[in-house]
Structure formats: C-alpha cells, structure tokens
Design a protein around this motif. Structure first.
Motif, PDB file in Angstrom:
ATOM      1  N   LEU A  55       0.844  -1.229   0.024  1.00 26.75           N
ATOM      2  CA  LEU A  55       0.008   0.106   0.079  1.00 26.75           C
ATOM      3  C   LEU A  55       0.890   1.093  -0.110  1.00 26.75           C
ATOM      4  CD1 LEU A  55      -1.517  -2.345   1.737  1.00 26.75           C
ATOM      5  CD2 LEU A  55      -3.145  -0.614   2.365  1.00 26.75           C
TER       6      LEU A  55
ATOM      7  N   LEU B 222       0.108   5.240   0.854  1.00 29.80           N
ATOM      8  CA  LEU B 222      -0.762   6.268   1.039  1.00 29.80           C
ATOM      9  C   LEU B 222      -0.179   7.855   0.883  1.00 29.80           C
ATOM     10  CD1 LEU B 222      -1.284   3.776   2.914  1.00 29.80           C
ATOM     11  CD2 LEU B 222      -2.396   5.374   4.429  1.00 29.80           C
TER      12      LEU B 222
ATOM     13  N   VAL C   1      -5.293   5.926  -1.911  1.00 28.64           N
ATOM     14  CA  VAL C   1      -4.486   4.691  -1.417  1.00 28.64           C
ATOM     15  C   VAL C   1      -4.420   3.906  -2.826  1.00 28.64           C
ATOM     16  CG1 VAL C   1      -4.536   2.666  -0.316  1.00 28.64           C
ATOM     17  CG2 VAL C   1      -5.421   4.639   0.601  1.00 28.64           C
TER      18      VAL C   1
END
Length: 283
Positions: free
Chosen positions: A60, A62, A136
């Motif tokens: 991920l 962000l 995201v």
C-alpha cells in the motif's frame, strides 16, 4: 490502599504491554520468514498462527495530508490502526502486516475453501480510501507461500501507479506491464531520463508534451486546453524535438516520448522518496 491499587494497576499495564509486544514480535517472525522465503512453520507455531497455502500480498502507498490534520505521529498511528482493522475485517484468517508511512505491506491468507476471499479483501481495500480520506494505491498479487518473496514486485507496482499518476485503486502487474518493463534498471533507463533533462528548464514544453500525448496528439485540442495558439504548440514541440532528440509529432517516435515521460515520473518519485527518508532519519 490507594498506593497498593496503583502499584497493581501499573504492574498489570506493564505485563499487558509486555505480552502485547511479545505477540507482535511473534507475528512479525512469521511475516519475516514468509517474505524471506524461509520455513515459517516454527515461527507460526510460536505465534499460534495457522498458515495458509496461498496469500494475497499487498503493498500500500498512502498519500495526502495527515489524517484529521493531527500531528504526524498521531496521524501515523491512526493510519496504522485503521489499516490493520480494515484488513482484519475483510480477511478470513490472520493478517500479517508491517505498516509504515506512507507505505505498508500485508499478507492476507487466501483459504482454498473460500474462492471469494480475494475479492472480499480487495473490496475492503477500496474502503480504505473513504476511511482514511487519502488516496491509496495498492500493488496486489495472489501467490503460493513459496512465491511470496518474488511478490515483492507489488511494491514496485504500487510505486509505478503513483508515479505515473494513475488514480487511487488496486493494481496488479498486468495493469502496469509496459511501465514496469520500461523502468527496469539499465542503460536504456538512464538514456531515456537524459533525453528529457532539458525539460527541467522548460516547464511549458513538458506541459505541452504531456497534454499533446494525452489528447491523442491533437494540436488544436492541446492548444485549447493550454489556452495558447496552435502555432505555440507547434513551436514548443519543434523546440523539444531539436533539443531532446525525438519528434512527438512523428507516430514512429511517440513511443519514445511515452517511455521517456514514464521513466522521468518514476525517477522523480524515487528521488522524492529518498529525500523524505533522509529528512526522517535526520529528524
């Protein structure tokens, strides 16, 4: 009596913190073994976890402002706790995750008896955008335990999606095949990067090139979007061709332009990441 109660409470909290830290260390031992390609059986036994045959590997990335405008450290902990909670809610087993800022990596078990487990987990990821209120980007791959180390490419998939300005979402290698291949290390990468180095001093050329390619190489639409005369578009593309060594108006050379921009975006993203890391280590 109050003093005794206080001491008991302090001892309880200390022991709870110690056990919690021990549990985290045990779970990290499983994560570390899986990602290193080592036998995770012993670590899983110590942690009391059951291993799956396959895992959904997630990387991920962000971005955006700190959550709720809080202090960076508080925002970081909020994000970490939220990511852990959402992943756990949408998983059919024990989630193993290492959450940093702005990146996180997670291993979600994919039970063979639950074919929809992967889809459920991916839907949960999309909800992170609303929960965290930041973009995201996720690199994802479903692999067998033995192939988890090779799935480290998920981090590159997420990085490329961010660098080349893809919208927030979940991406597999197949979604960025061309960009992934173009950005492999080697002399071609450096040469493409050098081709567009003159754009550092000519932001209008770069903006024109990006707009021209995005709009299907239509000079009039490009001029309209940039609020300039079509002749200005022609002039900028002509100057870019003579300076950078490729002509974006030539269909045979447009692939070079696309490739060079992709390399430029990824290189800029990696440089920014190194700068952030250097600042963080110096603070």
């Amino acid at each position: 009596m109050l003093a005794v109660t206080t001491l008991v409470l302090r001892g309880y909290h200390h022991e709870a913190a110690r056990l919690s830290a021990g549990e985290r260390d045990a779970r990290y031992g499983v994560y570390a073994a899986l990602t290193a390609g080592e036998d995770p059986a012993g670590a899983a036994h110590r942690a009391g976890l059951s291993l799956a045959e396959r895992y959904l590997v997630l990387s991920l990335h962000l971005s955006g402002p700190d959550v709720e405008g809080g202090p960076p450290l508080v925002a970081h902990h909020r994000r970490a706790n939220t990511i852990q909670r959402v992943l756990a809610e949408h998983s059919d087993g024990d989630v193993l995750a290492v959450v940093g800022d702005p990146t996180a990596t997670a291993l979600l078990p994919v039970p063979a008896a639950v074919p929809s487990a992967t889809d459920r987990a991916l839907r949960g990821l999309l909800s992170l955008v609303d929960v965290l209120d930041v973009p995201v980007h996720v690199g994802a791959a479903v692999v067998a335990v033995a192939d988890i180390p090779a799935a480290a490419q998920c981090a590159e998939v997420a990085e490329i999606a961010v660098a080349v300005r893809r919208p927030a979402g979940v991406y597999h290698l197949a979604d960025v095949l061309v960009e992934y291949q173009l950005t492999r290390p080697g002399p071609a990468f450096q040469l493409l990067l050098e081709r567009l180095a003159p754009l550092d001093d000519h932001q209008d050329w770069e903006e024109t090139l990006r707009t021209y390619l995005r709009l299907g190489c239509d000079r009039r639409r490009t001029a309209a979007e940039l609020h300039v005369h079509p002749n200005s578009v022609d002039y900028r593309l002509s100057r870019l061709a003579s300076t950078c060594g490729f002509d974006a108006t030539d269909p045979a050379q447009r692939a070079v332009a696309h490739a060079a921009l992709c390399v430029r975006d990824v290189a800029a993203h990696r440089a920014a990441r190194r700068t952030r890391a250097a600042r963080a280590s110096g603070s």
